[in-house]
Write an enzyme that holds these catalytic residues in place. Structure first.
Site, PDB file in Angstrom:
ATOM      1  N   TYR A   1     -12.456  -5.101  10.641  1.00  0.00           N
ATOM      2  CA  TYR A   1     -11.500  -3.809  10.751  1.00  0.00           C
ATOM      3  C   TYR A   1     -11.344  -3.582  12.067  1.00  0.00           C
ATOM      4  CZ  TYR A   1      -8.726   0.375  10.683  1.00  0.00           C
ATOM      5  OH  TYR A   1      -8.028   1.409  11.093  1.00  0.00           O
TER       6      TYR A   1
ATOM      7  N   ARG B   1     -23.558   4.523   3.907  1.00  0.00           N
ATOM      8  CA  ARG B   1     -22.373   3.235   3.903  1.00  0.00           C
ATOM      9  C   ARG B   1     -22.483   2.549   4.857  1.00  0.00           C
ATOM     10  NH1 ARG B   1     -16.356   5.400   2.732  1.00  0.00           N
ATOM     11  NH2 ARG B   1     -16.410   5.801   5.213  1.00  0.00           N
TER      12      ARG B   1
ATOM     13  N   GLY C   1     -22.235   0.217   8.104  1.00  0.00           N
ATOM     14  CA  GLY C   1     -21.316   0.286   9.262  1.00  0.00           C
ATOM     15  C   GLY C   1     -20.702   1.696   9.555  1.00  0.00           C
ATOM     16  N   ASP C   2     -21.050   2.674   9.046  1.00  0.00           N
ATOM     17  CA  ASP C   2     -20.646   3.984   9.270  1.00  0.00           C
ATOM     18  C   ASP C   2     -21.424   4.622  10.687  1.00  0.00           C
ATOM     19  OD1 ASP C   2     -18.730   4.446   7.511  1.00  0.00           O
ATOM     20  OD2 ASP C   2     -20.035   5.789   6.076  1.00  0.00           O
TER      21      ASP C   2
ATOM     22  N   LYS D   1      -8.251  -4.433  15.047  1.00  0.00           N
ATOM     23  CA  LYS D   1      -7.488  -3.303  16.103  1.00  0.00           C
ATOM     24  C   LYS D   1      -7.732  -3.686  17.170  1.00  0.00           C
ATOM     25  CE  LYS D   1      -5.649  -0.920  12.696  1.00  0.00           C
ATOM     26  NZ  LYS D   1      -4.050  -0.809  12.670  1.00  0.00           N
TER      27      LYS D   1
ATOM     28  N   PHE E   1     -22.666   9.986   1.821  1.00  0.00           N
ATOM     29  CA  PHE E   1     -23.232   8.674   2.184  1.00  0.00           C
ATOM     30  C   PHE E   1     -24.097   8.890   3.202  1.00  0.00           C
ATOM     31  CE2 PHE E   1     -19.107   6.786   0.478  1.00  0.00           C
ATOM     32  CZ  PHE E   1     -19.507   6.785  -0.941  1.00  0.00           C
TER      33      PHE E   1
ATOM     34  N   ALA F   1       1.874  -0.662   9.941  1.00  0.00           N
ATOM     35  CA  ALA F   1       1.650  -1.362   8.819  1.00  0.00           C
ATOM     36  C   ALA F   1       0.172  -2.235   9.341  1.00  0.00           C
ATOM     37  CB  ALA F   1       2.851  -2.424   8.894  1.00  0.00           C
TER      38      ALA F   1
ATOM     39  N   LYS G   1       0.705  -1.149  -0.072  1.00  0.00           N
ATOM     40  CA  LYS G   1      -0.080  -0.092   0.107  1.00  0.00           C
ATOM     41  C   LYS G   1       0.706   1.351   0.042  1.00  0.00           C
ATOM     42  CE  LYS G   1      -3.950  -2.269   0.519  1.00  0.00           C
ATOM     43  NZ  LYS G   1      -4.928  -2.429  -0.451  1.00  0.00           N
ATOM     44  N   GLY G   2       1.989   1.238   0.592  1.00  0.00           N
ATOM     45  CA  GLY G   2       2.934   2.413   0.666  1.00  0.00           C
ATOM     46  C   GLY G   2       3.570   2.515  -0.688  1.00  0.00           C
TER      47      GLY G   2
ATOM     48  N   SER H   1      -7.556   2.442  16.112  1.00  0.00           N
ATOM     49  CA  SER H   1      -8.480   3.407  15.644  1.00  0.00           C
ATOM     50  C   SER H   1      -9.746   3.591  16.320  1.00  0.00           C
ATOM     51  CB  SER H   1      -8.884   2.497  14.295  1.00  0.00           C
ATOM     52  OG  SER H   1     -10.242   3.101  13.811  1.00  0.00           O
TER      53      SER H   1
END
Ligand code: UFG
Length: 320
Positions: free
Chosen positions: A142, A281, A283-284, A146, A207, A75, A36-37, A118
């Site tokens: 996700y 969206r 889960g928001d 975390k 959204f 990461a 990703k980086g 997060s």
């Protein structure tokens, strides 16, 4: 000379943190697999190793070779929606590979870890601002990954005396002259709003406009990436000074709605920015705002809390 190992140091928040560490004279080793980086986001004065955080021998070897005394662990995979569609991939990187990285730290006698956690660990909160004592009950794979790594760090402290600070990020935003947000695909609000400002053929989707908020759109606590990066240095100093393990929210404590972000972007860019209303969206949560008293008590204060400033710093990347 003792050094700091930064995993994910080629990413958005990691690369800015590496810059700040180097600016204050630290020796830095970056470990990033570049999935990703971006290699060109790594400060020239950092040692850069392209590799897998899940490779325990590699991490142990790096720690020994560079005399690593502390680790900042960025990461990981970050997209909530993607984690719902492919949870095992998130568990692989954010839990299993991260556990190998942690084991290598224990093997190598690393004493301190700062972890990119997060606000997603809270799921939909009972109220705002959210204190760290709010129950952890993530509503996505996700957020669960975390929370799981936070738990592992707690056990690592109890079992091996490896102290840690988990920084629970709210919404990172903005850019520095050298570093900016480059996700593919881009799901975050501010880059999408600015892409629509830069290209009049594009629009930005909102959204959900039926949330229980003053204008009906979701509210987030946006924090300048430089302020967020600075919190990692405060956390490292806390640990270096012998401070205990902590879990700390990092946000400004002020929320802005999606429409307020778009208004700010119109002001900053002087472009019209076409908006399309669309459904929520999945889960928001409606509102996420940090109670950041705990990190402030360690001496951290946001230096760039103004939304217009965050957006302006990001707009420069679009030639603004
Ligand atoms: N949004 C839009 N249109 C877009 C993109 C986003 O309306 O094109 C809305 C979202 O629905 C949300 C807000 O703008 O209400 C912010 O969305 P982002 O995707 O920018 O950020 P999130 O709050 O969804 O996610 C961020 C981090 C996650 C972390 C989460 C904590 O990126 O890693 O905060 O809940 F998990």
């Amino acid at each position: 000379m003792a050094s700091v190992l930064v995993t994910g140091g080629a990413g958005y928040i990691g690369s800015v943190t590496v810059d700040l560490l180097i600016e204050r004279g630290e020796t830095v080793v970056v470990l990033d697999d570049l999935s990703k980086g971006h290699a060109d986001a790594v400060n020239d004065r950092a040692a850069f190793v392209r590799g897998d955080i899940g490779d325990r021998d590699l991490v142990r070897g790096l720690a020994a070779e560079h005399d690593v005394t502390s680790v900042v662990h960025f990461a990981g995979l970050i997209a909530v929606g993607e984690s719902v569609a492919d949870p095992l991939r998130y568990i692989d990187v954010n839990v299993a590979r991260s556990a190998n990285m942690l084991a290598a730290c224990v093997d190598a006698g690393v004493g301190q870890i700062v972890f990119s956690s997060s606000a997603a660990v809270y799921g939909t909160p009972d109220g705002v601002p959210i204190p760290e004592t709010h129950p952890v009950r993530p509503s996505s794979p996700y957020g669960w990954t975390k929370a799981s790594f936070e738990t592992m760090l707690g056990y690592a402290d109890a079992g091996y005396g490896l102290r840690s600070v988990c920084l629970r990020y709210f919404n990172a935003a903005g850019a520095t002259p050298q570093r900016w947000e480059r996700h593919e695909p881009e799901t975050h609000l501010i880059p999408n709003v600015l892409a629509a400002a830069a290209d009049p053929t594009r629009s930005v989707s909102v959204f959900g406009d039926d949330y229980p908020t003053p204008d009906g759109t979701a509210i987030r606590d946006y924090i300048h990436v430089e302020d967020l990066a600075a919190a990692h240095l405060v956390a490292l100093d806390h640990l270096a000074g012998g401070g205990p393990s902590e879990r700390l929210n990092v946000g400004t404590g002020r929320g802005f709605s999606v429409l307020e972000v778009i208004e700010s972007a119109r002001r900053v860019t002087d472009r019209p920015i076409e908006v399309r209303m669309s459904g929520r969206r999945t889960g928001d949560p409606p509102i996420l705002v940090a109670d950041s008293a705990a990190v402030r008590s360690l001496g951290w204060e946001p230096q760039r809390p103004a939304l217009d400033d965050m957006i302006e710093s990001a707009w420069r990347r679009f030639g603004g």
